[in-house]
Design a protein around this motif. Structure first.
Motif, PDB file in Angstrom:
ATOM      1  N   ASN A  75       0.817  -1.224   0.000  1.00 34.89           N
ATOM      2  CA  ASN A  75       0.000   0.000   0.000  1.00 34.89           C
ATOM      3  C   ASN A  75       0.846   1.268   0.000  1.00 34.89           C
ATOM      4  OD1 ASN A  75      -2.468  -1.497   0.134  1.00 34.89           O
ATOM      5  ND2 ASN A  75      -2.115  -1.783   2.338  1.00 34.89           N
ATOM      6  N   GLY A  76       1.852   1.290  -0.866  1.00 40.26           N
ATOM      7  CA  GLY A  76       2.687   2.479  -0.986  1.00 40.26           C
ATOM      8  C   GLY A  76       3.950   2.455  -0.164  1.00 40.26           C
ATOM      9  N   LEU A  77       4.254   1.325   0.491  1.00 39.93           N
ATOM     10  CA  LEU A  77       5.464   1.212   1.310  1.00 39.93           C
ATOM     11  C   LEU A  77       6.280   0.002   0.855  1.00 39.93           C
ATOM     12  CD1 LEU A  77       7.212   2.058   3.773  1.00 39.93           C
ATOM     13  CD2 LEU A  77       5.792   0.516   5.158  1.00 39.93           C
ATOM     14  N   TRP A  78       7.573   0.243   0.624  1.00 41.00           N
ATOM     15  CA  TRP A  78       8.511  -0.823   0.261  1.00 41.00           C
ATOM     16  C   TRP A  78       9.717  -0.748   1.194  1.00 41.00           C
ATOM     17  CZ3 TRP A  78       5.867   2.212  -3.093  1.00 41.00           C
ATOM     18  CH2 TRP A  78       5.079   1.585  -4.072  1.00 41.00           C
ATOM     19  N   TYR A  79      10.474  -1.850   1.231  1.00 42.15           N
ATOM     20  CA  TYR A  79      11.697  -1.906   2.037  1.00 42.15           C
ATOM     21  C   TYR A  79      12.886  -2.319   1.162  1.00 42.15           C
ATOM     22  CZ  TYR A  79       9.010  -1.608   6.395  1.00 42.15           C
ATOM     23  OH  TYR A  79       8.195  -1.188   7.426  1.00 42.15           O
ATOM     24  N   VAL A  80      14.003  -1.603   1.331  1.00 43.19           N
ATOM     25  CA  VAL A  80      15.295  -2.019   0.796  1.00 43.19           C
ATOM     26  C   VAL A  80      16.224  -2.078   2.006  1.00 43.19           C
ATOM     27  CG1 VAL A  80      17.239  -1.462  -0.708  1.00 43.19           C
ATOM     28  CG2 VAL A  80      14.897  -1.003  -1.478  1.00 43.19           C
ATOM     29  N   LEU A  81      16.528  -3.295   2.449  1.00 45.21           N
ATOM     30  CA  LEU A  81      17.138  -3.490   3.765  1.00 45.21           C
ATOM     31  C   LEU A  81      18.541  -4.087   3.683  1.00 45.21           C
ATOM     32  CD1 LEU A  81      14.045  -5.043   5.597  1.00 45.21           C
ATOM     33  CD2 LEU A  81      14.755  -2.634   5.549  1.00 45.21           C
ATOM     34  N   ASN A  82      19.338  -3.750   4.688  1.00 40.51           N
ATOM     35  CA  ASN A  82      20.611  -4.423   4.869  1.00 40.51           C
ATOM     36  C   ASN A  82      20.353  -5.886   5.224  1.00 40.51           C
ATOM     37  OD1 ASN A  82      23.536  -4.536   5.251  1.00 40.51           O
ATOM     38  ND2 ASN A  82      23.064  -4.757   7.431  1.00 40.51           N
ATOM     39  N   ASP A  83      21.098  -6.785   4.612  1.00 43.16           N
ATOM     40  CA  ASP A  83      20.952  -8.218   4.878  1.00 43.16           C
ATOM     41  C   ASP A  83      21.663  -8.542   6.196  1.00 43.16           C
ATOM     42  OD1 ASP A  83      20.894 -10.968   4.942  1.00 43.16           O
ATOM     43  OD2 ASP A  83      21.390 -11.226   2.828  1.00 43.16           O
ATOM     44  N   GLU A  84      20.937  -8.427   7.299  1.00 44.18           N
ATOM     45  CA  GLU A  84      21.535  -8.621   8.623  1.00 44.18           C
ATOM     46  C   GLU A  84      21.992 -10.072   8.833  1.00 44.18           C
ATOM     47  OE1 GLU A  84      22.294  -6.095  10.134  1.00 44.18           O
ATOM     48  OE2 GLU A  84      20.820  -4.526   9.720  1.00 44.18           O
ATOM     49  N   GLN A  85      21.301 -11.001   8.241  1.00 41.12           N
ATOM     50  CA  GLN A  85      21.688 -12.403   8.417  1.00 41.12           C
ATOM     51  C   GLN A  85      23.062 -12.673   7.809  1.00 41.12           C
ATOM     52  OE1 GLN A  85      18.892 -15.295   6.838  1.00 41.12           O
ATOM     53  NE2 GLN A  85      19.496 -16.756   8.415  1.00 41.12           N
ATOM     54  N   THR A  86      23.287 -12.138   6.612  1.00 42.81           N
ATOM     55  CA  THR A  86      24.598 -12.308   5.979  1.00 42.81           C
ATOM     56  C   THR A  86      25.686 -11.602   6.777  1.00 42.81           C
ATOM     57  OG1 THR A  86      23.625 -12.540   3.778  1.00 42.81           O
ATOM     58  CG2 THR A  86      25.929 -11.882   3.884  1.00 42.81           C
ATOM     59  N   ALA A 141      30.508 -11.931  10.520  1.00 41.90           N
ATOM     60  CA  ALA A 141      31.174 -11.642  11.788  1.00 41.90           C
ATOM     61  C   ALA A 141      31.463 -12.924  12.551  1.00 41.90           C
ATOM     62  CB  ALA A 141      30.316 -10.705  12.629  1.00 41.90           C
ATOM     63  N   ALA A 142      30.507 -13.856  12.573  1.00 38.32           N
ATOM     64  CA  ALA A 142      30.705 -15.115  13.300  1.00 38.32           C
ATOM     65  C   ALA A 142      31.841 -15.928  12.692  1.00 38.32           C
ATOM     66  CB  ALA A 142      29.407 -15.916  13.302  1.00 38.32           C
ATOM     67  N   GLN A 143      31.899 -15.983  11.381  1.00 39.88           N
ATOM     68  CA  GLN A 143      32.970 -16.738  10.720  1.00 39.88           C
ATOM     69  C   GLN A 143      34.327 -16.083  10.952  1.00 39.88           C
ATOM     70  OE1 GLN A 143      31.612 -16.894   6.658  1.00 39.88           O
ATOM     71  NE2 GLN A 143      30.257 -18.646   7.031  1.00 39.88           N
ATOM     72  N   ARG A 144      34.378 -14.767  10.874  1.00 42.35           N
ATOM     73  CA  ARG A 144      35.642 -14.062  11.117  1.00 42.35           C
ATOM     74  C   ARG A 144      36.102 -14.281  12.553  1.00 42.35           C
ATOM     75  NH1 ARG A 144      39.645 -11.733   7.929  1.00 42.35           N
ATOM     76  NH2 ARG A 144      40.814 -10.235   9.204  1.00 42.35           N
ATOM     77  N   PRO A 179      18.584  -0.118  20.727  1.00 47.22           N
ATOM     78  CA  PRO A 179      17.205  -0.616  20.647  1.00 47.22           C
ATOM     79  C   PRO A 179      16.306   0.232  19.751  1.00 47.22           C
ATOM     80  CG  PRO A 179      17.573   0.504  22.739  1.00 47.22           C
ATOM     81  CD  PRO A 179      18.904   0.424  22.056  1.00 47.22           C
ATOM     82  N   ASP A 180      16.753   1.423  19.357  1.00 45.10           N
ATOM     83  CA  ASP A 180      15.949   2.294  18.506  1.00 45.10           C
ATOM     84  C   ASP A 180      16.044   1.922  17.028  1.00 45.10           C
ATOM     85  OD1 ASP A 180      15.229   3.721  20.751  1.00 45.10           O
ATOM     86  OD2 ASP A 180      16.833   5.200  20.516  1.00 45.10           O
ATOM     87  N   ILE A 181      17.014   1.086  16.662  1.00 39.87           N
ATOM     88  CA  ILE A 181      17.216   0.693  15.264  1.00 39.87           C
ATOM     89  C   ILE A 181      16.955  -0.805  15.153  1.00 39.87           C
ATOM     90  CG2 ILE A 181      18.787   0.705  13.313  1.00 39.87           C
ATOM     91  CD1 ILE A 181      18.120   3.492  14.337  1.00 39.87           C
ATOM     92  N   THR A 182      15.855  -1.166  14.545  1.00 40.12           N
ATOM     93  CA  THR A 182      15.434  -2.567  14.478  1.00 40.12           C
ATOM     94  C   THR A 182      16.496  -3.450  13.849  1.00 40.12           C
ATOM     95  OG1 THR A 182      13.134  -1.857  14.293  1.00 40.12           O
ATOM     96  CG2 THR A 182      13.643  -4.112  13.614  1.00 40.12           C
ATOM     97  N   GLY A 183      17.147  -2.968  12.792  1.00 42.25           N
ATOM     98  CA  GLY A 183      18.164  -3.771  12.116  1.00 42.25           C
ATOM     99  C   GLY A 183      19.324  -4.128  13.014  1.00 42.25           C
ATOM    100  N   ILE A 184      19.729  -3.212  13.890  1.00 42.85           N
ATOM    101  CA  ILE A 184      20.846  -3.479  14.795  1.00 42.85           C
ATOM    102  C   ILE A 184      20.462  -4.528  15.827  1.00 42.85           C
ATOM    103  CG2 ILE A 184      22.287  -2.455  16.600  1.00 42.85           C
ATOM    104  CD1 ILE A 184      22.358   0.099  14.965  1.00 42.85           C
ATOM    105  N   VAL A 185      19.270  -4.446  16.366  1.00 38.41           N
ATOM    106  CA  VAL A 185      18.801  -5.447  17.334  1.00 38.41           C
ATOM    107  C   VAL A 185      18.753  -6.832  16.682  1.00 38.41           C
ATOM    108  CG1 VAL A 185      16.880  -6.148  18.797  1.00 38.41           C
ATOM    109  CG2 VAL A 185      17.487  -3.718  18.622  1.00 38.41           C
ATOM    110  N   GLU A 186      18.222  -6.886  15.460  1.00 37.11           N
ATOM    111  CA  GLU A 186      18.147  -8.151  14.728  1.00 37.11           C
ATOM    112  C   GLU A 186      19.541  -8.684  14.417  1.00 37.11           C
ATOM    113  OE1 GLU A 186      16.004 -11.256  12.589  1.00 37.11           O
ATOM    114  OE2 GLU A 186      15.706  -9.953  14.329  1.00 37.11           O
ATOM    115  N   ARG A 187      20.445  -7.808  14.073  1.00 41.11           N
ATOM    116  CA  ARG A 187      21.826  -8.189  13.778  1.00 41.11           C
ATOM    117  C   ARG A 187      22.483  -8.868  14.973  1.00 41.11           C
ATOM    118  NH1 ARG A 187      25.074  -3.006  12.650  1.00 41.11           N
ATOM    119  NH2 ARG A 187      23.767  -3.037  10.802  1.00 41.11           N
TER     120      ARG A 187
END
Length: 378
Positions: free
Chosen positions: A176-187, A192-195, A213-221
């Motif tokens: 409905n007029g909203l899209w997301y282009v997101l950083n791939d936090e899983q990758t 980081a884990a492999q390094r 906690p204010d940035i959802t992507g960082i919490v998910e990361r």
């Protein structure tokens, strides 16, 4: 009598509209056309004739200038507003470059504006409201706060402004007029884990700092990183994980307390540039500690500190490209995916000077054709 000819004078600067040619022929400008008379004869014009000549000459000049005047005031049919968390930093200026490089060849333009600080939430809300009240054809927003920007975005969409949220999501579904282009936090978490596993040989103690906690992507990361690490290297213990913010003094205090209370730490993984600087400063203040740092979202491309092992960059240049391309396609009536993920890039001392990293982290947002080209010599 000298054979040297005087240089010709323009008819526009000659008296009575007459210009003298080098061979002695008198030239009369009549409505933009030249007429020649033999040497020795001069045209004589009445006041009425001269006035007609002047009017014709003026009319021709105006006709020649009209295309230029039109091009000066021609506006692009599509203007997309791009509002990052802040500007003038390594993380967000590449987004500007990606957006412009995509828009300009397609006849569109970019309006770029941002808060002066990443924690200026009210400033970003004001920018979104201002854009929503004007005649833009799209909005690309990297929110400074996961909750506070929901209402302004809803207002913008309700006014018919197509919106792409970039980098980190809001707590509202796409559509409905909203899209997301997101950083791939899983990758990024897996990188980081492999390094880390390779650095410690699968065994050791670490701290995770700067979980904003204010940035959802960082919490998910942070969540994905700890989960991946627990599965792939169960003997590496996360002895402390601390929430964080964009406030440098607060982050410095957290880093110092972490090192004081947990002297067994081998590696610190930081989730923001603020946490990275704070951790490196705290380690430098304790030279007996040989702790290394893996940093997400840094704001500089240098390995000045021997304790900095590697950095994981969000590819905001590619995100800017994807977001603008999406909005331009939607403007033409071409349906686009609701969510797009863009992989981050691991930067180490070994690959820092590669073309990929140089382009990814360039602070020069101008497309190549807009840049000055300097040369020395012929």
């Amino acid at each position: 009598m000298s054979d040297r000819h005087e240089p010709p004078r323009s008819a526009l600067s000659s008296p009575n509209g007459l210009g003298t040619a080098a061979d002695g022929v008198v030239l009369l400008w009549w409505g933009g056309c030249e007429r020649a008379s033999p040497p020795g004869r001069r045209h004589t014009m009445s006041t009425r004739t001269k006035l007609r000549f002047d009017l014709q000459r003026t009319a021709w000049m105006l006709l020649m200038l009209l295309p230029l005047l039109g091009s000066c005031h021609r506006q692009p049919s599509v203007v997309i507003a791009v509002i990052p968390r802040t500007s003038g930093v390594l993380m967000w200026e590449p987004e500007h470059g990606g957006a412009l490089a995509t828009a300009l060849p397609q006849g569109a333009d970019i309006y770029w504006n941002a808060p002066t600080r990443e924690d200026d939430i009210q400033g970003q809300i004001a920018l979104v409201d201002r854009v929503a009240s004007r005649s833009y054809q799209g909005l690309v927003l990297s929110p400074d706060h996961a909750l506070a920007l929901i209402t302004p975005v809803r207002r913008a969409i309700a006014r018919g402004l197509p919106t792409v949220v970039l980098g980190s999501p809001l707590a509202m579904p796409a559509g409905n007029g909203l899209w997301y282009v997101l950083n791939d936090e899983q990758t990024g978490a897996r990188m980081a884990a492999q390094r880390l596993t390779a650095m410690l040989g699968g065994k050791g103690s670490i701290a995770v700092l700067g979980i904003n906690p204010d940035i959802t992507g960082i919490v998910e990361r942070a969540r994905l990183f700890e989960g991946d690490l627990a599965q792939s290297a169960p003997e590496i213990r996360v002895v402390v994980n601390r929430s964080g913010s964009f406030n440098l003094p607060h982050e410095q205090q957290v880093a110092e307390e972490t090192l004081r209370e947990h002297p067994e730490i081998d590696v610190i993984v930081t989730m923001t540039a603020t946490a990275m600087h704070s951790a490196l400063a705290a380690i430098a203040a304790s030279p007996e500690k040989h702790i290394r740092v893996i940093a997400f979202d840094p704001d500089s491309l240098t390995f000045d500190s021997p304790n900095l092992d590697s950095m994981i960059f969000e590819n905001t240049r590619r995100m800017g490209t994807e977001a603008v391309q999406l909005l331009l396609a939607e403007h033409r009536g071409i349906s686009q995916p609701a969510v797009t993920y863009v992989e981050p890039v691991l930067v180490t001392r070994e690959n820092i000077h590669t073309d990929e990293v140089t382009q990814l982290t360039s602070m020069d947002w101008r497309p190549a054709r807009m840049r000055w080209k300097w040369s020395v010599g012929p």
